[in-house]
Design a protein around this motif. Structure first.
Motif, PDB file in Angstrom:
ATOM      1  N   LYS A 224      20.827 -17.898 -52.116  1.00 43.35           N
ATOM      2  CA  LYS A 224      22.073 -18.559 -51.711  1.00 43.35           C
ATOM      3  C   LYS A 224      23.294 -17.770 -52.190  1.00 43.35           C
ATOM      4  N   ALA A 225      23.217 -17.262 -53.403  1.00 46.20           N
ATOM      5  CA  ALA A 225      24.325 -16.453 -53.927  1.00 46.20           C
ATOM      6  C   ALA A 225      24.465 -15.160 -53.137  1.00 46.20           C
ATOM      7  N   ALA A 226      23.335 -14.559 -52.758  1.00 49.49           N
ATOM      8  CA  ALA A 226      23.365 -13.336 -51.944  1.00 49.49           C
ATOM      9  C   ALA A 226      23.948 -13.627 -50.573  1.00 49.49           C
ATOM     10  N   GLN A 227      23.595 -14.762 -49.998  1.00 45.96           N
ATOM     11  CA  GLN A 227      24.152 -15.151 -48.702  1.00 45.96           C
ATOM     12  C   GLN A 227      25.674 -15.289 -48.789  1.00 45.96           C
ATOM     13  N   LEU A 243      23.312  -4.947 -53.990  1.00 47.88           N
ATOM     14  CA  LEU A 243      23.264  -6.405 -54.069  1.00 47.88           C
ATOM     15  C   LEU A 243      22.062  -6.877 -54.878  1.00 47.88           C
ATOM     16  N   SER A 244      20.919  -6.273 -54.672  1.00 48.49           N
ATOM     17  CA  SER A 244      19.727  -6.676 -55.436  1.00 48.49           C
ATOM     18  C   SER A 244      19.910  -6.375 -56.920  1.00 48.49           C
ATOM     19  N   SER A 245      20.588  -5.265 -57.216  1.00 49.09           N
ATOM     20  CA  SER A 245      20.804  -4.911 -58.630  1.00 49.09           C
ATOM     21  C   SER A 245      21.773  -5.881 -59.298  1.00 49.09           C
ATOM     22  N   ARG A 246      22.694  -6.460 -58.523  1.00 46.28           N
ATOM     23  CA  ARG A 246      23.620  -7.464 -59.076  1.00 46.28           C
ATOM     24  C   ARG A 246      22.864  -8.663 -59.637  1.00 46.28           C
ATOM     25  N   PHE A 247      21.714  -8.951 -59.013  1.00 49.64           N
ATOM     26  CA  PHE A 247      20.920 -10.104 -59.446  1.00 49.64           C
ATOM     27  C   PHE A 247      19.732  -9.679 -60.304  1.00 49.64           C
ATOM     28  N   SER A 248      19.734  -8.405 -60.704  1.00 51.23           N
ATOM     29  CA  SER A 248      18.670  -7.861 -61.566  1.00 51.23           C
ATOM     30  C   SER A 248      17.287  -8.089 -60.957  1.00 51.23           C
ATOM     31  N   VAL A 249      17.201  -7.839 -59.663  1.00 62.34           N
ATOM     32  CA  VAL A 249      15.948  -8.008 -58.925  1.00 62.34           C
ATOM     33  C   VAL A 249      15.650  -6.707 -58.200  1.00 62.34           C
ATOM     34  N   GLY A 250      14.406  -6.265 -58.217  1.00 64.83           N
ATOM     35  CA  GLY A 250      14.030  -5.065 -57.483  1.00 64.83           C
ATOM     36  C   GLY A 250      14.237  -5.265 -55.995  1.00 64.83           C
ATOM     37  N   ARG A 251      14.521  -4.177 -55.276  1.00 66.76           N
ATOM     38  CA  ARG A 251      14.850  -4.279 -53.855  1.00 66.76           C
ATOM     39  C   ARG A 251      13.715  -4.923 -53.050  1.00 66.76           C
ATOM     40  N   ARG A 252      12.493  -4.534 -53.328  1.00 66.31           N
ATOM     41  CA  ARG A 252      11.372  -5.084 -52.562  1.00 66.31           C
ATOM     42  C   ARG A 252      11.235  -6.590 -52.792  1.00 66.31           C
ATOM     43  N   ASN A 253      11.373  -7.002 -54.049  1.00 66.50           N
ATOM     44  CA  ASN A 253      11.282  -8.432 -54.366  1.00 66.50           C
ATOM     45  C   ASN A 253      12.465  -9.196 -53.794  1.00 66.50           C
ATOM     46  N   PHE A 254      13.639  -8.560 -53.802  1.00 64.99           N
ATOM     47  CA  PHE A 254      14.845  -9.166 -53.233  1.00 64.99           C
ATOM     48  C   PHE A 254      14.638  -9.434 -51.745  1.00 64.99           C
ATOM     49  N   ASP A 255      14.155  -8.425 -51.021  1.00 66.86           N
ATOM     50  CA  ASP A 255      13.912  -8.579 -49.585  1.00 66.86           C
ATOM     51  C   ASP A 255      12.877  -9.667 -49.314  1.00 66.86           C
ATOM     52  N   ARG A 256      11.819  -9.667 -50.119  1.00 66.64           N
ATOM     53  CA  ARG A 256      10.748 -10.644 -49.920  1.00 66.64           C
ATOM     54  C   ARG A 256      11.274 -12.073 -50.082  1.00 66.64           C
ATOM     55  N   ARG A 257      12.041 -12.298 -51.131  1.00 66.42           N
ATOM     56  CA  ARG A 257      12.582 -13.637 -51.375  1.00 66.42           C
ATOM     57  C   ARG A 257      13.588 -14.032 -50.302  1.00 66.42           C
ATOM     58  N   PHE A 258      14.380 -13.070 -49.859  1.00 63.70           N
ATOM     59  CA  PHE A 258      15.393 -13.357 -48.840  1.00 63.70           C
ATOM     60  C   PHE A 258      14.725 -13.761 -47.525  1.00 63.70           C
ATOM     61  N   ILE A 259      13.701 -13.016 -47.134  1.00 61.85           N
ATOM     62  CA  ILE A 259      12.987 -13.314 -45.888  1.00 61.85           C
ATOM     63  C   ILE A 259      12.289 -14.670 -45.983  1.00 61.85           C
ATOM     64  N   LYS A 260      11.659 -14.928 -47.115  1.00 61.24           N
ATOM     65  CA  LYS A 260      10.958 -16.199 -47.292  1.00 61.24           C
ATOM     66  C   LYS A 260      11.919 -17.377 -47.189  1.00 61.24           C
ATOM     67  N   ALA A 261      13.118 -17.226 -47.742  1.00 65.56           N
ATOM     68  CA  ALA A 261      14.091 -18.328 -47.769  1.00 65.56           C
ATOM     69  C   ALA A 261      14.806 -18.515 -46.439  1.00 65.56           C
ATOM     70  N   THR A 262      15.151 -17.423 -45.762  1.00 63.01           N
ATOM     71  CA  THR A 262      16.006 -17.529 -44.577  1.00 63.01           C
ATOM     72  C   THR A 262      15.319 -17.214 -43.255  1.00 63.01           C
ATOM     73  N   GLY A 263      14.198 -16.524 -43.319  1.00 64.29           N
ATOM     74  CA  GLY A 263      13.551 -16.108 -42.080  1.00 64.29           C
ATOM     75  C   GLY A 263      14.105 -14.811 -41.533  1.00 64.29           C
ATOM     76  N   ASN A 264      15.125 -14.265 -42.196  1.00 66.39           N
ATOM     77  CA  ASN A 264      15.732 -12.989 -41.791  1.00 66.39           C
ATOM     78  C   ASN A 264      15.689 -11.998 -42.939  1.00 66.39           C
ATOM     79  N   THR A 265      15.658 -10.713 -42.612  1.00 59.89           N
ATOM     80  CA  THR A 265      15.886  -9.702 -43.636  1.00 59.89           C
ATOM     81  C   THR A 265      17.366  -9.762 -44.015  1.00 59.89           C
TER      82      THR A 265
END
Length: 332
Positions: A224-227, A243-265
């Motif tokens: 939600k914060a990334a959105q 953006l992923s580094s702002r949340f201290s999350v690896g890029r691959r994990n960031f993308d995975r969570r974003f897709i799971k939550a929103t249905g979009n990359t």
């Protein structure tokens, strides 16, 4: 003679429930009449059926009374499910018998079509698991959240898979009815119904009507914060590594969570919020396409037009001509 069953759901109905049931009768009656003139007999018997004697609609303004109880129908060929009040907590319990009957009929060879939010009833049967499904674009997020095993296709006007049909929202159900007329009767009958009922033929997308509000029906606060970050920087090209580094999350994990939550990359999400902003400018201002393009962070006209067409089904100029008559004659 083949049989069409228009189901009358139990519980609270909506105004759309009434509209869709009445219009389904009218379109198929028109098809039957045309078929009888040419072939000497009607092709379908059309009947409404439910598990209760009646359903109240819109706080009792209308009352729907099925012609028969579902128990009286041993076999049908096509089941039509109208829009339902899926937010009503009692809805599923009140319609268990009807849903079970739909499952049994499908297993006997019946085909099933849902109109608009009727997809929620169809999804509750499990028959849509692993299949594509459309519904009103405004309901797509709720449908995904409630039935994660269903492949919700919010941009599709019609889906057709394994004898199951779904359609987008509101009055686009008329396009599915014409589609079914062509499938069950023939092309000429569909053209006749299209002309008599004044329904546009061969429309296949609800993209021009979609208002993208962002998929927020999830519980991932990081996403939600990334959105919010993406939405606040429409004129920028967001670096998702940054953006992923702002949340201290690896890029691959960031993308995975974003897709799971929103249905979009993240990239797709950024495209959609940019194009939604561009649509609003084209609808309400006299800005040129180039000005609008720069405002939402694009510098390549070709790329902007390609993304715009992909998400709306038309070019920026075509979109402005449809929704902003005052500005439609302006040069790009």
């Amino acid at each position: 003679m083949k049989h069409i069953t228009i189901v009358v759901p139990a519980g609270k109905g909506t105004l759309s429930t009434v509209t869709c049931i009445a219009s389904t009768f009218e379109v198929f009656a028109t098809a039957n009449s045309y078929w009888k003139q040419r072939e000497g007999k009607e092709l379908f018997r059309i009947e409404s059926a439910g598990a209760l004697e009646q359903t109240e609609v819109y706080d009792g303004v209308f009352t729907l009374k099925p012609q028969v109880n579902i128990s009286a129908i041993g076999k049908t060929n096509l089941i039509i499910i109208p829009p339902v009040a899926y937010t009503d907590q009692k809805f599923k319990q009140e319609n268990n018998l009807l849903v079970d009957w739909i499952i049994q009929q499908y297993r006997k060879g019946a085909q099933v079509a849902s109109l608009c939010s009727g997809a929620f009833m169809l999804a509750s049967s499990g028959l849509l698991n692993g299949k594509n499904c459309s519904t009103h674009w405004a309901n797509a997020g709720a449908l995904k959240a409630m039935f994660p095993e269903v492949n919700v296709q919010a941009d599709h006007l019609i889906t057709d898979e394994d004898g199951i049909y779904t359609n987008g929202g509101a009055y686009s159900f008329l396009n599915l009815l014409i589609y079914l007329v062509e499938k069950y009767y023939n092309r000429q009958t569909a053209i006749y119904c299209s002309k008599m009922c004044q329904i546009e033929l061969d429309r296949n997308s609800q993209s021009p009507f979609t208002i993208f509000t962002g998929q927020k029906l999830h519980g991932d606060e990081m996403v939600k914060a990334a959105q919010a970050y993406i939405e606040s920087r429409l004129d920028e090209k967001v670096s998702f590594e940054h953006l992923s580094s702002r949340f201290s999350v690896g890029r691959r994990n960031f993308d995975r969570r974003f897709i799971k939550a929103t249905g979009n990359t993240p990239g797709e999400y950024a495209q959609r919020v940019k194009i939604e902003s561009a649509k609003k400018s084209l609808e309400t201002t006299r800005k040129t396409v180039n000005e609008v393009m720069y405002e939402v962070g694009y510098s390549d006209v070709k790329a902007f037009r390609e993304v715009f067409r992909k998400l709306t089904g038309m070019s920026p100029l075509e979109y402005r001509a449809r929704y902003n008559k005052e500005a439609s004659l302006q040069a790009v």
